[in-house]
Design a protein around this motif. Structure first.
Motif, PDB file in Angstrom:
ATOM      1  N   ASP A 294       0.819  -1.212   0.000  1.00  0.00           N
ATOM      2  CA  ASP A 294       0.000   0.000   0.000  1.00  0.00           C
ATOM      3  C   ASP A 294       0.860   1.273   0.000  1.00  0.00           C
ATOM      4  O   ASP A 294       0.583   2.227   0.719  1.00  0.00           O
ATOM      5  N   SER A 296       2.155   4.768  -1.047  1.00  0.00           N
ATOM      6  CA  SER A 296       1.645   5.971  -1.693  1.00  0.00           C
ATOM      7  C   SER A 296       2.624   7.119  -1.484  1.00  0.00           C
ATOM      8  O   SER A 296       3.194   7.266  -0.389  1.00  0.00           O
ATOM      9  N   ARG A 298       2.686  11.286  -2.306  1.00  0.00           N
ATOM     10  CA  ARG A 298       1.929  12.442  -2.804  1.00  0.00           C
ATOM     11  C   ARG A 298       2.709  13.721  -2.532  1.00  0.00           C
ATOM     12  O   ARG A 298       3.315  13.862  -1.472  1.00  0.00           O
ATOM     13  N   GLN A 312      -2.989  17.956  -5.008  1.00  0.00           N
ATOM     14  CA  GLN A 312      -1.934  16.989  -4.707  1.00  0.00           C
ATOM     15  C   GLN A 312      -1.580  16.199  -5.964  1.00  0.00           C
ATOM     16  O   GLN A 312      -2.466  15.819  -6.746  1.00  0.00           O
ATOM     17  N   HIS A 314      -0.523  12.791  -7.081  1.00  0.00           N
ATOM     18  CA  HIS A 314      -0.499  11.406  -6.605  1.00  0.00           C
ATOM     19  C   HIS A 314       0.524  10.639  -7.443  1.00  0.00           C
ATOM     20  O   HIS A 314       0.171   9.934  -8.392  1.00  0.00           O
ATOM     21  N   GLU A 317       0.327   5.476  -5.958  1.00  0.00           N
ATOM     22  CA  GLU A 317      -0.943   5.297  -5.255  1.00  0.00           C
ATOM     23  C   GLU A 317      -1.237   3.821  -5.040  1.00  0.00           C
ATOM     24  O   GLU A 317      -1.598   3.086  -5.964  1.00  0.00           O
ATOM     25  N   ARG A 566      -4.782  15.857  -8.416  1.00  0.00           N
ATOM     26  CA  ARG A 566      -6.165  15.895  -7.945  1.00  0.00           C
ATOM     27  C   ARG A 566      -6.345  17.062  -6.975  1.00  0.00           C
ATOM     28  O   ARG A 566      -5.434  17.370  -6.190  1.00  0.00           O
ATOM     29  N   GLU A 570      -9.860  15.120  -2.953  1.00  0.00           N
ATOM     30  CA  GLU A 570     -10.365  14.190  -3.966  1.00  0.00           C
ATOM     31  C   GLU A 570      -9.421  13.002  -4.085  1.00  0.00           C
ATOM     32  O   GLU A 570      -8.239  13.160  -4.364  1.00  0.00           O
ATOM     33  N   ASP A 571      -9.945  11.817  -3.865  1.00  0.00           N
ATOM     34  CA  ASP A 571      -9.126  10.617  -3.914  1.00  0.00           C
ATOM     35  C   ASP A 571      -9.019  10.080  -5.343  1.00  0.00           C
ATOM     36  O   ASP A 571      -9.863  10.350  -6.198  1.00  0.00           O
ATOM     37  N   VAL A 572      -7.962   9.299  -5.578  1.00  0.00           N
ATOM     38  CA  VAL A 572      -7.769   8.636  -6.861  1.00  0.00           C
ATOM     39  C   VAL A 572      -8.469   7.278  -6.824  1.00  0.00           C
ATOM     40  O   VAL A 572      -8.388   6.552  -5.830  1.00  0.00           O
ATOM     41  N   THR A 573      -9.179   6.947  -7.886  1.00  0.00           N
ATOM     42  CA  THR A 573      -9.803   5.632  -7.982  1.00  0.00           C
ATOM     43  C   THR A 573      -8.725   4.588  -8.238  1.00  0.00           C
ATOM     44  O   THR A 573      -7.990   4.672  -9.223  1.00  0.00           O
ATOM     45  N   ARG A 574      -8.602   3.655  -7.338  1.00  0.00           N
ATOM     46  CA  ARG A 574      -7.567   2.628  -7.484  1.00  0.00           C
ATOM     47  C   ARG A 574      -8.059   1.500  -8.372  1.00  0.00           C
ATOM     48  O   ARG A 574      -9.225   1.109  -8.314  1.00  0.00           O
TER      49      ARG A 574
END
Length: 591
Positions: A294, A296, A298, A312, A314, A317, A566, A570-574
């Motif tokens: 996991d 990440s 950023r 940010q 990313h 991720e 992003r 706002e999160d990134v779609t994994r």
């Protein structure tokens, strides 16, 4: 139709004739000849490739033709460089050469960032060339600059006119250089390693662009490269240079099918080819030297009047992977996908989140002091050995420095250890007192490998460690890395954009796009049977070192080009991964 095929129908029309060219450079020991008695003819509409290793005289030949040799450090000592109308360039005045440059002969340099002015917009730099050579009026210059950017198929051309070089990607900057080179519609285009530092997809696009412009405008191309895949794809004729002298000259198909000289055969034999690498024995995966979960990374993006964090980047991720002792995991993908960032995270050179274990030791949450003993177990070999070595220190001191910093050796013990490291990477110990500039690129990379081995690490991150090397030097460095791995049980994270090199060294491959892994599996699973559209696109762009092979167009990208940036919150779609075969995982949607 190539110039080689046309030759049977019409007599070739020379546009440039080089006769007996010799170039000398000044050294502390006296004048040294770097190009000796070189002769060739460049015919209208053809592509002639000058191929050879670093120091063979390729770029010096191009600079001599352009009248750009760094006088008085370098000069044409003999010979003639003559255009079709009889204009003599060797020994011509600067004023005469300025009329020839851009209007009749233009050049694309290897590194666009060193050729473009960082404080001038792209539009202004294009306009400057047009106005300097009186191609158009000042009022017409912006419109003509826009046309040039559109001709080289740059995206959002209007926007690019107002941007600065650092705001563009490497491929875009190279397209701008091509636009500048073609601004005055020259008869001859000299391309000096125009794709060396580019990703395979961008490289394929730039080569196709040069071919298209050649078809449309009848431009003659003199291409300089050490990439034999590019030679096979682009050349009509090839001249192989070695130590400033012509080793062999032949039509491209003749050279690849039946090279006459031992050096040309050696050069071609060293070229890595996808699908020809032998099977590698499976490493023991009972335990893992590197265990990443996991991960990440950023970076904050600032903007606005108050320079606050507004978004940010990313860069990485949610990445997971493991590397066993004696195993090589290759990370591949285009520039900006997060490959090098992962390598830096393993050494805690960038802030990161998640879990990283090196030889079972957790790195998350540790202070710099607590990280120091763990860092002994993971070292890095960088892409540019010239930039990663201190120009003011002897190479012996630089290899010894990690041992001194960690307090592992001193006195005669330190000296003996450094001498052993030099011998281990194939360098004589009496070179320890030399400085980096006294070595070739391959030797400097061996010094960097010796420095990385000084602490007896369990894992090595090789970040584009052979991409800047000639094919024969590259082969020797890869053999050295393989030999060290077998003897020491090293785990390698091998970062590269060269798919043919990956095929030679990798046990497993992870393909990255926009900071995430989109496909991972064994080398044969990923490179022989790619399942993700992005992986297939990368492989479709690899130049094949076979002039009889007609490479199909690069597969188009599925969907719009994404962005790793992003807005805050706002999160990134994994990507969800699916196991389609034992150990072969693929993202479930296009990326």
């Amino acid at each position: 139709m190539t110039a080689e095929e046309n030759s049977g129908r019409a007599a070739p029309r020379p546009v440039l004739t080089v006769s007996g060219l010799s170039v000398q450079v000044a050294t502390p020991e006296g004048a040294k000849t770097v190009v000796e008695d070189l002769s060739f003819t460049l015919n209208h509409g053809e592509t002639l490739c000058l191929a050879g290793e670093s120091g063979s005289g390729k770029s010096m030949t191009a600079l001599a033709i352009m009248g750009l040799l760094p006088y008085p450090m370098a000069r044409i000592s003999a010979g003639s460089i003559r255009l079709a109308d009889g204009t003599e360039l060797a020994g011509a005045s600067e004023r005469a050469l300025r009329k020839v440059r851009a209007m009749r002969i233009s050049m694309i340099f290897q590194e666009p960032m060193t050729s473009l002015n960082p404080v001038m917009t792209i539009g202004r730099q294009l306009s400057e060339v047009l106005l300097e050579h009186k191609v158009c009026t000042r009022a017409e210059a912006p419109g003509r600059a826009l046309e040039l950017l559109r001709d080289v198929q740059i995206t959002e051309a209007e926007k690019r006119l107002g941007q600065y070089p650092h705001e563009l990607s490497g491929g875009m900057r190279q397209r701008v250089m091509i636009a500048i080179a073609l601004a005055c519609s020259p008869e001859i285009l000299i391309a000096d390693e125009p794709t060396t530092a580019l990703d395979v997809t961008v490289q394929a696009e730039v080569l196709e662009l040069i071919r298209a412009l050649q078809r449309e405008h009848g431009t003659t191309v003199l291409m300089i490269t050490h990439d034999m895949g590019v030679v096979a794809e682009m050349a009509d004729r090839v001249i192989v240079l070695r130590n400033g002298r012509q080793e062999e000259a032949a039509p491209v198909r003749t050279l690849f099918a039946a090279p006459e000289t031992p050096y040309a055969r050696e050069l071609l034999d060293a070229v890595p080819r996808i699908g020809e690498a032998p099977a590698r024995p499976a490493p023991d995966r009972v335990r893992h030297t590197v265990d990443v979960e996991d991960l990440s990374v950023r970076f904050p993006m600032r903007g606005g009047i108050l320079n606050r964090v507004t978004a940010q980047l990313h860069a990485v991720e949610g990445v997971d992977f493991r590397i066993a002792p004696g195993e090589t995991l290759a990370l591949v993908g285009e520039s900006g996908c997060g490959k090098s960032t992962i390598g830096k995270a393993l050494l805690s050179l960038v802030p990161w989140q998640g879990s990283i274990r090196i030889d079972g030791q957790q790195m998350a949450g540790l202070s710099p002091r607590a990280l120091k003993p763990i860092r002994r177990n993971v070292q890095m070999v960088f892409q540019d050995p010239g930039a990663s070595l201190d120009a003011r220190m002897t190479v012996g001191k630089q290899v010894a420095e990690p041992l001194v910093v960690h307090g592992l050796a001193s006195g005669s013990e330190l000296q003996d250890r450094v001498e052993w490291l030099f011998r281990r990477v194939g360098l004589p110990p009496d070179h320890m007192d030399r400085f980096p500039h006294e070595f070739s690129g391959g030797q400097r990379q061996r010094i960097c490998i010796a420095r990385a081995l000084a602490l007896r690490p369990k894992a090595i991150v090789a970040d584009e460690s052979v991409s800047a090397l000639d094919v024969s030097v590259q082969a020797r460095v890869l053999d050295l890395l393989r030999e060290l791995q077998e003897e020491e049980g090293l785990a390698y994270l091998f970062i590269s954009h060269d798919m043919a090199v990956i095929d030679q060294v990798a046990d497993r491959v992870a393909v990255m796009n926009l900071g995430q892994i989109v496909e991972t599996g064994s080398r044969d699973q990923v490179l022989r049977d790619p399942q993700h559209s992005y992986t297939r696109r990368l492989l479709s762009a690899v130049p094949i070192p076979d002039p009889t092979h007609l490479r199909p167009p690069v597969l188009p990208r599925e969907g719009p080009v994404g962005s790793p940036v992003r807005p805050l919150g706002e999160d990134v779609t994994r990507f969800a991964m699916q196991e389609i075969a034992p150990g072969h995982w693929v993202a479930d949607r296009a990326a």
